[in-house]
Design a protein around this motif. Structure first.
Motif, PDB file in Angstrom:
ATOM      1  N   ALA A  91      -3.863  48.619  14.380  1.00  0.00           N
ATOM      2  CA  ALA A  91      -2.527  48.276  13.891  1.00  0.00           C
ATOM      3  C   ALA A  91      -1.888  49.475  13.210  1.00  0.00           C
ATOM      4  O   ALA A  91      -2.523  50.140  12.390  1.00  0.00           O
ATOM      5  CB  ALA A  91      -2.617  47.096  12.917  1.00  0.00           C
ATOM      6  N   GLY A  92      -0.651  49.762  13.588  1.00  0.00           N
ATOM      7  CA  GLY A  92       0.073  50.883  13.014  1.00  0.00           C
ATOM      8  C   GLY A  92      -0.023  52.158  13.835  1.00  0.00           C
ATOM      9  O   GLY A  92       0.710  53.113  13.553  1.00  0.00           O
ATOM     10  N   ASP A  93      -0.946  52.200  14.819  1.00  0.00           N
ATOM     11  CA  ASP A  93      -1.009  53.375  15.691  1.00  0.00           C
ATOM     12  C   ASP A  93       0.297  53.541  16.452  1.00  0.00           C
ATOM     13  O   ASP A  93       0.876  52.545  16.921  1.00  0.00           O
ATOM     14  CB  ASP A  93      -2.155  53.235  16.704  1.00  0.00           C
ATOM     15  CG  ASP A  93      -3.520  53.434  16.081  1.00  0.00           C
ATOM     16  OD1 ASP A  93      -3.574  53.815  14.901  1.00  0.00           O
ATOM     17  OD2 ASP A  93      -4.524  53.201  16.785  1.00  0.00           O
ATOM     18  N   GLU A  94       0.773  54.754  16.576  1.00  0.00           N
ATOM     19  CA  GLU A  94       1.967  55.056  17.366  1.00  0.00           C
ATOM     20  C   GLU A  94       1.530  55.845  18.600  1.00  0.00           C
ATOM     21  O   GLU A  94       1.312  57.061  18.544  1.00  0.00           O
ATOM     22  CB  GLU A  94       2.981  55.834  16.524  1.00  0.00           C
ATOM     23  CG  GLU A  94       3.497  55.036  15.335  1.00  0.00           C
ATOM     24  CD  GLU A  94       4.527  55.783  14.516  1.00  0.00           C
ATOM     25  OE1 GLU A  94       4.698  57.004  14.746  1.00  0.00           O
ATOM     26  OE2 GLU A  94       5.156  55.160  13.646  1.00  0.00           O
ATOM     27  N   VAL A  95       1.377  55.136  19.697  1.00  0.00           N
ATOM     28  CA  VAL A  95       0.783  55.693  20.910  1.00  0.00           C
ATOM     29  C   VAL A  95       1.873  56.056  21.907  1.00  0.00           C
ATOM     30  O   VAL A  95       2.820  55.283  22.113  1.00  0.00           O
ATOM     31  CB  VAL A  95      -0.195  54.682  21.547  1.00  0.00           C
ATOM     32  CG1 VAL A  95      -0.737  55.221  22.860  1.00  0.00           C
ATOM     33  CG2 VAL A  95      -1.336  54.393  20.586  1.00  0.00           C
ATOM     34  N   VAL A  96       1.757  57.216  22.522  1.00  0.00           N
ATOM     35  CA  VAL A  96       2.665  57.652  23.585  1.00  0.00           C
ATOM     36  C   VAL A  96       1.879  57.735  24.881  1.00  0.00           C
ATOM     37  O   VAL A  96       0.809  58.344  24.940  1.00  0.00           O
ATOM     38  CB  VAL A  96       3.288  59.027  23.268  1.00  0.00           C
ATOM     39  CG1 VAL A  96       4.136  59.512  24.449  1.00  0.00           C
ATOM     40  CG2 VAL A  96       4.138  58.941  22.003  1.00  0.00           C
ATOM     41  N   ALA A  97       2.387  57.107  25.926  1.00  0.00           N
ATOM     42  CA  ALA A  97       1.810  57.218  27.274  1.00  0.00           C
ATOM     43  C   ALA A  97       2.916  57.704  28.201  1.00  0.00           C
ATOM     44  O   ALA A  97       3.971  57.078  28.294  1.00  0.00           O
ATOM     45  CB  ALA A  97       1.266  55.868  27.747  1.00  0.00           C
ATOM     46  N   GLU A  98       2.691  58.823  28.883  1.00  0.00           N
ATOM     47  CA  GLU A  98       3.743  59.459  29.680  1.00  0.00           C
ATOM     48  C   GLU A  98       3.163  59.942  30.997  1.00  0.00           C
ATOM     49  O   GLU A  98       2.120  60.591  31.034  1.00  0.00           O
ATOM     50  CB  GLU A  98       4.325  60.645  28.906  1.00  0.00           C
ATOM     51  CG  GLU A  98       5.455  61.358  29.619  1.00  0.00           C
ATOM     52  CD  GLU A  98       6.005  62.516  28.798  1.00  0.00           C
ATOM     53  OE1 GLU A  98       7.098  62.996  29.133  1.00  0.00           O
ATOM     54  OE2 GLU A  98       5.336  62.949  27.836  1.00  0.00           O
ATOM     55  N   VAL A  99       3.845  59.610  32.089  1.00  0.00           N
ATOM     56  CA  VAL A  99       3.412  60.024  33.424  1.00  0.00           C
ATOM     57  C   VAL A  99       4.133  61.305  33.825  1.00  0.00           C
ATOM     58  O   VAL A  99       5.356  61.407  33.704  1.00  0.00           O
ATOM     59  CB  VAL A  99       3.692  58.915  34.466  1.00  0.00           C
ATOM     60  CG1 VAL A  99       3.348  59.411  35.870  1.00  0.00           C
ATOM     61  CG2 VAL A  99       2.899  57.661  34.144  1.00  0.00           C
ATOM     62  N   TYR A 100       3.371  62.264  34.298  1.00  0.00           N
ATOM     63  CA  TYR A 100       3.923  63.454  34.957  1.00  0.00           C
ATOM     64  C   TYR A 100       3.599  63.346  36.435  1.00  0.00           C
ATOM     65  O   TYR A 100       2.434  63.456  36.832  1.00  0.00           O
ATOM     66  CB  TYR A 100       3.305  64.735  34.385  1.00  0.00           C
ATOM     67  CG  TYR A 100       3.931  65.206  33.101  1.00  0.00           C
ATOM     68  CD1 TYR A 100       4.753  66.329  33.082  1.00  0.00           C
ATOM     69  CD2 TYR A 100       3.711  64.529  31.908  1.00  0.00           C
ATOM     70  CE1 TYR A 100       5.333  66.768  31.904  1.00  0.00           C
ATOM     71  CE2 TYR A 100       4.292  64.956  30.726  1.00  0.00           C
ATOM     72  CZ  TYR A 100       5.097  66.075  30.726  1.00  0.00           C
ATOM     73  OH  TYR A 100       5.679  66.508  29.564  1.00  0.00           O
ATOM     74  N   ALA A 101       4.615  63.106  37.246  1.00  0.00           N
ATOM     75  CA  ALA A 101       4.421  63.009  38.694  1.00  0.00           C
ATOM     76  C   ALA A 101       5.534  63.781  39.388  1.00  0.00           C
ATOM     77  O   ALA A 101       5.326  64.884  39.868  1.00  0.00           O
ATOM     78  CB  ALA A 101       4.377  61.547  39.144  1.00  0.00           C
ATOM     79  N   ARG A 102       6.731  63.227  39.416  1.00  0.00           N
ATOM     80  CA  ARG A 102       7.830  63.916  40.096  1.00  0.00           C
ATOM     81  C   ARG A 102       8.186  65.247  39.453  1.00  0.00           C
ATOM     82  O   ARG A 102       8.616  66.174  40.140  1.00  0.00           O
ATOM     83  CB  ARG A 102       9.058  63.014  40.158  1.00  0.00           C
ATOM     84  CG  ARG A 102       8.855  61.834  41.088  1.00  0.00           C
ATOM     85  CD  ARG A 102      10.154  61.279  41.583  1.00  0.00           C
ATOM     86  NE  ARG A 102       9.937  60.312  42.647  1.00  0.00           N
ATOM     87  CZ  ARG A 102      10.903  59.720  43.324  1.00  0.00           C
ATOM     88  NH1 ARG A 102      12.162  60.018  43.054  1.00  0.00           N
ATOM     89  NH2 ARG A 102      10.625  58.858  44.279  1.00  0.00           N
ATOM     90  N   ARG A 103       7.996  65.348  38.138  1.00  0.00           N
ATOM     91  CA  ARG A 103       8.257  66.637  37.481  1.00  0.00           C
ATOM     92  C   ARG A 103       7.295  67.713  37.972  1.00  0.00           C
ATOM     93  O   ARG A 103       7.554  68.899  37.818  1.00  0.00           O
ATOM     94  CB  ARG A 103       8.151  66.484  35.962  1.00  0.00           C
ATOM     95  CG  ARG A 103       9.356  65.833  35.333  1.00  0.00           C
ATOM     96  CD  ARG A 103       9.130  65.558  33.870  1.00  0.00           C
ATOM     97  NE  ARG A 103       8.194  64.468  33.645  1.00  0.00           N
ATOM     98  CZ  ARG A 103       7.845  64.028  32.436  1.00  0.00           C
ATOM     99  NH1 ARG A 103       8.315  64.626  31.356  1.00  0.00           N
ATOM    100  NH2 ARG A 103       7.013  63.015  32.314  1.00  0.00           N
TER     101      ARG A 103
END
Length: 214
Positions: free
Chosen positions: A187-199
């Motif tokens: 609880a409270g974690d600030e998670v970023v998930a980001e895909v690099y494909a077309r870039r």
């Protein structure tokens, strides 16, 4: 059998009424169309790679897609039995390490390249032999730990366990494939998930979804 590649360079956006949208066509000696392209994946410059069916003369035609013309509609076109990279795996590697990159494409002198990674960033990767070099494709370098996707991981029950932070190099290898990963969150974690494909010039049109354990 000879395999040839035709690629157009430098179709640059310009002012109104528009820009040069190139169309590239390959014909045999009798005028029969063998291949046509007015783009390459999601890039505006066309590329044709074609295995020639027989010995003889062939014709390559370049024009604007709606037959416009102006002095600034300039181009460079490469034609020949030249190397061309269509995809690589993985799309990146960890900084201060070495990554073995698998290559796919046409007329390539090798199917792997050992990439020595330096500072984080996106760098051009190519392959060549005897002054014939393939097109450059982007390769990402980062400082985070890296792992490979492990199949089977296409259900919540079979989700691949990962430890954050991490970069995952994966592949959507067949129709209806999807990859699932599981991690511990608090609880409270600030998670970023980001895909690099077309870039990074992958044709994948990705969808990313985060769910809880239910």
């Amino acid at each position: 059998t000879e395999i040839y590649t035709l690629s157009l360079h430098d179709a640059l956006p310009i002012s109104v009424p528009g820009w040069f949208q190139a169309a590239l066509t390959l014909y045999d000696a009798k005028g029969h169309e063998l291949a046509y392209a007015d783009h390459y994946r999601f890039q505006p410059d066309p590329v044709i790679y074609c295995e020639l069916p027989r010995d003889g003369e062939y014709v390559a035609e370049i024009r604007d897609s709606i037959y416009r013309g102006r002095d600034d509609f300039v181009y460079r076109i490469t034609v020949g039995e030249v190397p061309y990279i269509t995809s690589i795996f993985p799309l990146g590697g960890q900084a201060n390490g070495t990554t073995t990159v698998q290559l796919e494409g046409w007329n390539l002198p090798t199917n792997t390249v050992a990439r020595i990674n330096q500072e984080p960033g996106i760098y051009p990767l190519t392959a060549g032999k005897e002054n014939r070099f393939a097109n450059s494709v982007p390769f990402a370098v980062d400082t985070l730990p890296e792992i490979l996707e492990q199949e089977p991981n296409d259900s919540h029950a079979a989700a691949q366990s990962i430890t954050l932070p991490v970069i995952i190099n994966g592949r959507i290898g067949k129709p209806a494939d999807w990859d699932v990963f599981r991690f511990e969150g608090r609880a409270g974690d600030e998670v970023v998930a980001e895909v690099y494909a077309r870039r990074l010039d992958s044709p994948l049109d990705s969808i990313l979804k985060l769910t809880d354990d239910a």
